[in-house]
Design a protein around this motif. Sequence first.
Motif, PDB file in Angstrom:
ATOM      1  N   THR A 157       0.651  -0.931   0.230  1.00  0.00           N
ATOM      2  CA  THR A 157      -0.043  -0.265  -0.333  1.00  0.00           C
ATOM      3  C   THR A 157       1.365   1.092   0.269  1.00  0.00           C
ATOM      4  N   CYS A 158       1.958   1.091   0.275  1.00  0.00           N
ATOM      5  CA  CYS A 158       2.528   2.769   0.693  1.00  0.00           C
ATOM      6  C   CYS A 158       3.943   2.211  -0.303  1.00  0.00           C
ATOM      7  N   LYS A 159       3.556   3.018  -1.357  1.00  0.00           N
ATOM      8  CA  LYS A 159       4.689   3.194  -3.081  1.00  0.00           C
ATOM      9  C   LYS A 159       4.713   4.215  -3.181  1.00  0.00           C
ATOM     10  N   ASP A 160       5.534   4.034  -3.991  1.00  0.00           N
ATOM     11  CA  ASP A 160       6.070   5.377  -4.782  1.00  0.00           C
ATOM     12  C   ASP A 160       4.645   6.340  -5.778  1.00  0.00           C
ATOM     13  N   PRO A 161       3.799   7.496  -5.415  1.00  0.00           N
ATOM     14  CA  PRO A 161       3.033   7.002  -6.458  1.00  0.00           C
ATOM     15  C   PRO A 161       2.500   7.244  -7.793  1.00  0.00           C
ATOM     16  N   ASN A 162       3.898   6.871  -9.131  1.00  0.00           N
ATOM     17  CA  ASN A 162       3.651   5.961 -10.192  1.00  0.00           C
ATOM     18  C   ASN A 162       2.637   4.798  -9.791  1.00  0.00           C
ATOM     19  N   LEU A 163       2.962   4.443  -8.746  1.00  0.00           N
ATOM     20  CA  LEU A 163       3.509   2.620  -9.049  1.00  0.00           C
ATOM     21  C   LEU A 163       1.517   2.734  -8.311  1.00  0.00           C
ATOM     22  N   VAL A 164       0.935   3.265  -8.003  1.00  0.00           N
ATOM     23  CA  VAL A 164      -0.338   3.138  -7.636  1.00  0.00           C
ATOM     24  C   VAL A 164      -0.989   2.974  -8.441  1.00  0.00           C
ATOM     25  N   GLY A 165      -2.344   1.562  -8.336  1.00  0.00           N
ATOM     26  CA  GLY A 165      -2.948   1.553 -10.010  1.00  0.00           C
ATOM     27  C   GLY A 165      -2.504  -0.060 -10.703  1.00  0.00           C
ATOM     28  N   GLN A 166      -1.020   0.024 -10.435  1.00  0.00           N
ATOM     29  CA  GLN A 166      -0.443  -1.503 -10.702  1.00  0.00           C
ATOM     30  C   GLN A 166      -0.425  -2.277 -10.012  1.00  0.00           C
ATOM     31  N   LYS A 167      -0.763  -3.354 -11.188  1.00  0.00           N
ATOM     32  CA  LYS A 167      -0.530  -5.053 -10.298  1.00  0.00           C
ATOM     33  C   LYS A 167       0.634  -4.993  -9.555  1.00  0.00           C
ATOM     34  N   LEU A 168       1.334  -5.913  -9.066  1.00  0.00           N
ATOM     35  CA  LEU A 168       2.341  -6.363  -9.030  1.00  0.00           C
ATOM     36  C   LEU A 168       2.120  -7.632  -8.304  1.00  0.00           C
ATOM     37  N   LEU A 169       2.640  -8.393  -8.878  1.00  0.00           N
ATOM     38  CA  LEU A 169       2.762 -10.047  -9.684  1.00  0.00           C
ATOM     39  C   LEU A 169       3.854 -10.751  -9.515  1.00  0.00           C
ATOM     40  N   LEU A 170       4.208 -11.945  -8.757  1.00  0.00           N
ATOM     41  CA  LEU A 170       5.341 -12.248  -9.003  1.00  0.00           C
ATOM     42  C   LEU A 170       5.800 -13.540  -9.514  1.00  0.00           C
ATOM     43  N   VAL A 171       6.888 -13.503 -10.317  1.00  0.00           N
ATOM     44  CA  VAL A 171       6.692 -14.118 -11.506  1.00  0.00           C
ATOM     45  C   VAL A 171       8.023 -15.076 -11.207  1.00  0.00           C
TER      46      VAL A 171
END
Lengths: 89, 93
Positions: B13-27
Amino acid sequence: MILAKIVGTVVATRKDERLVSSKLLLARPVDPSGKAQGGYLVAIDTVDAGEGETVLIVSGSSARMAAGLKDAPVDAAIVGIVDTVEVKT
Amino acid sequence: MQLAKVIGDVVATCKDPNLVGQKLLLVQPLDPDHKPVGRVLVAVDSVGAGAGEEVFVVRGREASFPFLPAEVPTDLNIVGIIDHWATVGEDRP
């Protein structure tokens, strides 16, 4: 990006002036279960991470896209504090 | 780019403003025989991939290009969901 755990802080009074007022943290890459893997790295913190927290680190020239690092000489920036890591398959 | 499989996701939840709304997937990077190779990484997703899917990822600064002009601080981005791949007679070790 990589998952990493903050294991310490780095203080450097003499440094490139574009690094002044940046927080430098010592991090160690971890796997999704939190086990350490690989060597340590110094990363610039842009999200106020603290010791022991699992964080998200972007490396290479993309690190300069993190907030306020436009032309800072950095190749690793902490861009997120991880709440949960879920392995599904 | 590199072959990989989506194996899970990351919430921050706490992240760079430009990462807000991006899905973060484990690959998990794969070799041509679908076997895991190398470390598990975290990628942003610009094609709507889900857990279990085989994808290909772009690394480095180019990973942020699909989001331009927004400057998303990422060095790994899923840019394709693979239907299938085949290897032609190549003598791999």
